[in-house]
Design an enzyme around this catalytic site. Structure first.
Site, PDB file in Angstrom:
ATOM      1  CG  HIS A 152      -4.751  -0.782   3.923  1.00 27.21           C
ATOM      2  ND1 HIS A 152      -4.999  -0.175   2.700  1.00 27.21           N
ATOM      3  CD2 HIS A 152      -3.895   0.041   4.567  1.00 27.21           C
ATOM      4  CE1 HIS A 152      -4.317   0.943   2.628  1.00 27.21           C
ATOM      5  NE2 HIS A 152      -3.630   1.099   3.741  1.00 27.21           N
ATOM      6  CG  ASN A 153      -7.139  -1.506  -0.502  1.00 30.20           C
ATOM      7  OD1 ASN A 153      -6.146  -1.222   0.170  1.00 30.20           O
ATOM      8  ND2 ASN A 153      -7.060  -1.751  -1.791  1.00 30.20           N
TER       9      ASN A 153
ATOM     10  CE  LYS B   9      -3.422  -2.354  -0.374  1.00 27.95           C
ATOM     11  NZ  LYS B   9      -3.327  -2.416  -1.790  1.00 27.95           N
TER      12      LYS B   9
ATOM     13  CD  GLU C  69      -7.293   3.250   0.303  1.00 29.81           C
ATOM     14  OE1 GLU C  69      -6.267   2.644   0.668  1.00 29.81           O
ATOM     15  OE2 GLU C  69      -7.636   3.315  -0.897  1.00 29.81           O
TER      16      GLU C  69
ATOM     17  N   GLY D 261       0.344   3.498  -2.961  1.00 27.88           N
ATOM     18  CA  GLY D 261       0.218   4.076  -4.302  1.00 27.88           C
ATOM     19  C   GLY D 261       1.586   4.243  -4.940  1.00 27.88           C
TER      20      GLY D 261
ATOM     21  CB  SER E  79      -0.925   0.042   1.217  1.00 24.28           C
ATOM     22  OG  SER E  79      -1.608   1.287   1.233  1.00 24.28           O
TER      23      SER E  79
ATOM     24  CE  LYS F  15      -7.976   0.496 -11.075  1.00 28.82           C
ATOM     25  NZ  LYS F  15      -6.575   0.741 -11.370  1.00 28.82           N
TER      26      LYS F  15
HETATM   27  P1  NDP Z   1      -0.543  -0.980 -14.278  1.00 26.61           P
HETATM   28  O1  NDP Z   1      -1.788  -1.132 -15.063  1.00 26.61           O
HETATM   29  O2  NDP Z   1       0.165   0.315 -14.289  1.00 26.61           O
HETATM   30  O3  NDP Z   1       0.499  -2.094 -14.731  1.00 26.61           O
HETATM   31  C1  NDP Z   1       0.089  -3.409 -14.899  1.00 26.61           C
HETATM   32  C2  NDP Z   1       1.269  -4.250 -15.311  1.00 26.61           C
HETATM   33  O4  NDP Z   1       0.775  -5.574 -15.502  1.00 26.61           O
HETATM   34  C3  NDP Z   1       1.917  -3.801 -16.604  1.00 26.61           C
HETATM   35  O5  NDP Z   1       3.314  -3.974 -16.524  1.00 26.61           O
HETATM   36  C4  NDP Z   1       1.304  -4.778 -17.614  1.00 26.61           C
HETATM   37  O6  NDP Z   1       2.129  -5.034 -18.716  1.00 26.61           O
HETATM   38  C5  NDP Z   1       1.229  -6.027 -16.770  1.00 26.61           C
HETATM   39  N1  NDP Z   1       0.283  -6.978 -17.337  1.00 26.61           N
HETATM   40  C6  NDP Z   1      -1.052  -6.827 -17.448  1.00 26.61           C
HETATM   41  N2  NDP Z   1      -1.582  -7.922 -18.013  1.00 26.61           N
HETATM   42  C7  NDP Z   1      -0.552  -8.771 -18.256  1.00 26.61           C
HETATM   43  C8  NDP Z   1      -0.449 -10.060 -18.822  1.00 26.61           C
HETATM   44  N3  NDP Z   1      -1.548 -10.703 -19.238  1.00 26.61           N
HETATM   45  N4  NDP Z   1       0.757 -10.626 -18.917  1.00 26.61           N
HETATM   46  C9  NDP Z   1       1.854  -9.972 -18.476  1.00 26.61           C
HETATM   47  N5  NDP Z   1       1.839  -8.756 -17.919  1.00 26.61           N
HETATM   48  C10 NDP Z   1       0.641  -8.167 -17.819  1.00 26.61           C
HETATM   49  O7  NDP Z   1      -0.918  -1.431 -12.789  1.00 26.61           O
HETATM   50  P2  NDP Z   1      -0.289  -0.980 -11.399  1.00 26.61           P
HETATM   51  O8  NDP Z   1       1.187  -0.942 -11.500  1.00 26.61           O
HETATM   52  O9  NDP Z   1      -1.032   0.199 -10.885  1.00 26.61           O
HETATM   53  O10 NDP Z   1      -0.742  -2.203 -10.473  1.00 26.61           O
HETATM   54  C11 NDP Z   1      -0.106  -3.464 -10.484  1.00 26.61           C
HETATM   55  C12 NDP Z   1      -0.711  -4.289  -9.372  1.00 26.61           C
HETATM   56  O11 NDP Z   1      -0.491  -3.615  -8.133  1.00 26.61           O
HETATM   57  C13 NDP Z   1      -2.223  -4.464  -9.491  1.00 26.61           C
HETATM   58  O12 NDP Z   1      -2.597  -5.711  -8.979  1.00 26.61           O
HETATM   59  C14 NDP Z   1      -2.767  -3.378  -8.598  1.00 26.61           C
HETATM   60  O13 NDP Z   1      -4.053  -3.671  -8.116  1.00 26.61           O
HETATM   61  C15 NDP Z   1      -1.732  -3.382  -7.489  1.00 26.61           C
HETATM   62  N6  NDP Z   1      -1.632  -2.150  -6.722  1.00 26.61           N
HETATM   63  C16 NDP Z   1      -1.728  -0.930  -7.337  1.00 26.61           C
HETATM   64  C17 NDP Z   1      -1.626   0.229  -6.578  1.00 26.61           C
HETATM   65  C18 NDP Z   1      -1.714   1.579  -7.216  1.00 26.61           C
HETATM   66  O14 NDP Z   1      -1.809   2.560  -6.475  1.00 26.61           O
HETATM   67  N7  NDP Z   1      -1.659   1.699  -8.550  1.00 26.61           N
HETATM   68  C19 NDP Z   1      -1.400   0.172  -5.114  1.00 26.61           C
HETATM   69  C20 NDP Z   1      -1.238  -1.156  -4.613  1.00 26.61           C
HETATM   70  C21 NDP Z   1      -1.368  -2.260  -5.386  1.00 26.61           C
HETATM   71  P3  NDP Z   1       1.959  -4.158 -20.077  1.00 26.61           P
HETATM   72  O15 NDP Z   1       2.593  -2.844 -19.755  1.00 26.61           O
HETATM   73  O16 NDP Z   1       2.704  -4.948 -21.053  1.00 26.61           O
HETATM   74  O17 NDP Z   1       0.507  -4.062 -20.346  1.00 26.61           O
END
Ligand code: NDP
Length: 469
Positions: free
Chosen positions: A192-193, A189, A196, A136, A134, A265
């Site tokens: 937590h959300n 987690k 939140e 962001g 957590s 989400k």
């Molecule tokens: P993004 O959408 O920015 O990134 C997602 C990533 O997953 C990209 O690298 C994407 O690759 C990859 N991806 C998606 N589908 C596939 C697939 N089928 N095969 C391989 N790679 C794949 O997401 P976030 O970075 O924001 O989030 C990542 C995780 O972290 C999620 O589970 C989210 O819920 C969690 N999270 C997010 C937070 C936030 O504040 N954003 C906070 C805490 C947890 P490509 O670029 O090639 O599409």
């Protein structure tokens, strides 16, 4: 070729920030992002080139080469979209990994999926850790709160990486600790959300009361929130809300241009479902979730505001700001009580042995719900898990209960919906009533369905049925 100590897959928002955080902490990294011709090409190497911090990192879009670049046992953090995409990536990884390797899922996966994946990887003699993260994008870069679960013997293999990049509490200890077996990390987690959601909704309702009920401008509201920050109510969410209140676009407040339809989400609904399954009333989280859902019916709301004309009936109310602060303070305590109650029930049910004081401690920094209140809970949670039963809380809630009631009245009188404040008040009244009205429910159930009831005058005598007519 020198092998890397740690691998990361998924260079989206979170993956990139965590990579920079790991690199800043001196770890030798291998980074991988999938290749999609014409869409996602050379992502890892482009990213490495974009920041000098990553000069020792190696970039890949070939999974075999990525895995081959890592020291055994391999430690690989997945920061990809939760759900079927994760299973797909895991299935691609299994043939190229070896027994003893560790996969960490840092995404927002459902805790039941995490348990399934732990068992699946264990069949291949591999470790799987479901870890909440957590904070962001900014938290991931500067220090998130990290909640790893899974087999206890796996944690020492990865602790030095996670603890190095985690935020630090006020004593300098990492806001990362082993949480518990199975999906315990992802469960907390999720909670937590959920907490939140309610924290955010309470601020939104406070804003609504002040702005639409009390006629205060966003700048004035920012000033009020700022005073509260200095009166023991400091929190990350209140802090960002102050900045939001003051943000102008040209000469107008930006919030007035933001469509009032809240997205989500899924973690709020997961928390609500888990709470229903475990029989725990997280009424404030549920109220906050349903408030988001209701907000999404924008067209209906516009039609109904014309049909009902309520908004014009409500009277501008002079909101007592001190009472609002006191009500906000105890509503937040009730929200935290409900969240910890849910974790207690899950821990008892699954035998996770959760350490609630440690959970509060790792939530004192890095995460979205960090606050003065969370700091205050760390010590008492060592001996009392029910927050509303902590002596200090009993005194505070007794003192502020009238303020909460008055704020509910102000909401009704000014036609402001305050579902989270109302849920807090209702819960407080119910949870502190020796005599509830559930005797009527039991009588009705027995009347129409012969479901039986227990007697007050002889509770040990089992269940009784009455022929009501
Ligand atoms: P993004 O959408 O920015 O990134 C997602 C990533 O997953 C990209 O690298 C994407 O690759 C990859 N991806 C998606 N589908 C596939 C697939 N089928 N095969 C391989 N790679 C794949 O997401 P976030 O970075 O924001 O989030 C990542 C995780 O972290 C999620 O589970 C989210 O819920 C969690 N999270 C997010 C937070 C936030 O504040 N954003 C906070 C805490 C947890 P490509 O670029 O090639 O599409």
């Amino acid at each position: 070729m020198q092998l890397s100590e740690f691998g990361l897959i998924g260079l989206g928002v979170m993956g990139k920030s965590l990579s920079l955080n790991l690199a800043e902490n001196g770890f030798h990294l291998s980074l991988y992002n999938r290749h999609e011709t014409g869409i996602e090409e050379n992502v890892a190497n482009d990213f490495i080139e974009s920041d000098p911090l990553l000069k020792s990192a190696k970039g890949f879009d070939d999974l075999n080469k990525f895995v081959a670049s890592l020291e055994a046992p391999r430690k690989i953090l997945l920061m990809i979209k939760a759900g079927p995409a994760l299973d797909k990536v895991i299935d691609l990884m299994i043939p190229v990994l070896e027994a003893g390797d560790v996969i960490i899922d840092g995404g927002n996966s459902h805790y039941k999926d995490t348990k399934r994946r732990i068992d699946y990887l264990a069949n291949h003699q591999m470790h799987f850790v479901g870890s909440g993260v957590s904070g962001g994008e900014e938290g991931a870069r500067k220090g998130p709160s990290i909640m790893p679960g899974g087999a206890k013997e796996t944690y020492p293999l990865i602790s030095r990486f996670l603890e190095a990049i985690a935020a630090k509490d006020k004593y300098g200890n990492a806001c990362c600790t082993y949480i518990g077996s199975e999906g315990a990390g992802h469960f907390i987690k999720m909670v937590h959300n959920g907490v939140e959601y309610a924290e955010m909704q309470l601020i939104a309702e406070t804003y609504g009361l002040l702005r639409y009920g009390g006629g205060h401008t966003p700048d004035q509201i920012a000033g009020i929130f700022e005073n509260w920050m200095g009166q023991g109510l400091s929190s990350y969410l209140l802090e960002i809300s102050i900045n939001i209140m003051r943000k102008k676009e040209n000469d107008s407040w930006l919030i007035d241009q933001i469509l009032d339809k809240a997205g989500n989400k899924g973690t709020g609904s997961w928390t609500t479902i888990a709470a229903a399954e475990l029989g725990v009333p997280v009424t404030m989280i549920t109220a906050a979730l349903f408030a988001r859902y209701t907000s999404s019916f924008k067209n209906e709301r516009i039609e109904n505001s014309a049909a009902y004309n309520f908004e014009k009936n409500g009277t501008a109310t002079s909101i007592d700001i001190d009472q609002l602060r006191d009500a906000y303070q105890i509503a937040r305590i009730i929200n935290h009580h409900q969240g910890f109650h849910l974790m207690q029930a899950a821990s008892d049910d699954a035998n996770w042995g959760l350490n609630f004081s440690e959970i509060a401690r790792i939530w004192t920094n890095g995460c979205i719900i960090r606050s003065d209140l969370m700091e205050q809970l760390v010590e008492p949670l060592k001996t009392e898990h029910r927050i509303l039963n902590m002596k200090s809380m009993v005194t505070l809630l007794e003192k502020n209960k009238t303020a909460l009631g008055n704020i509910i009245k102000a909401g009704v009188n000014s036609d402001q919906a305050i579902p989270c404040f109302s849920a807090a008040a209702t819960y407080l009244l119910t949870y502190t009533s020796a005599q509830s009205t559930a005797n009527i429910i039991q009588a009705q159930r027995d009347y129409f369905g012969a479901h039986t009831y227990q007697r007050m005058d002889d509770p040990e005598s089992g269940f009784h049925h009455t022929e009501w007519v």
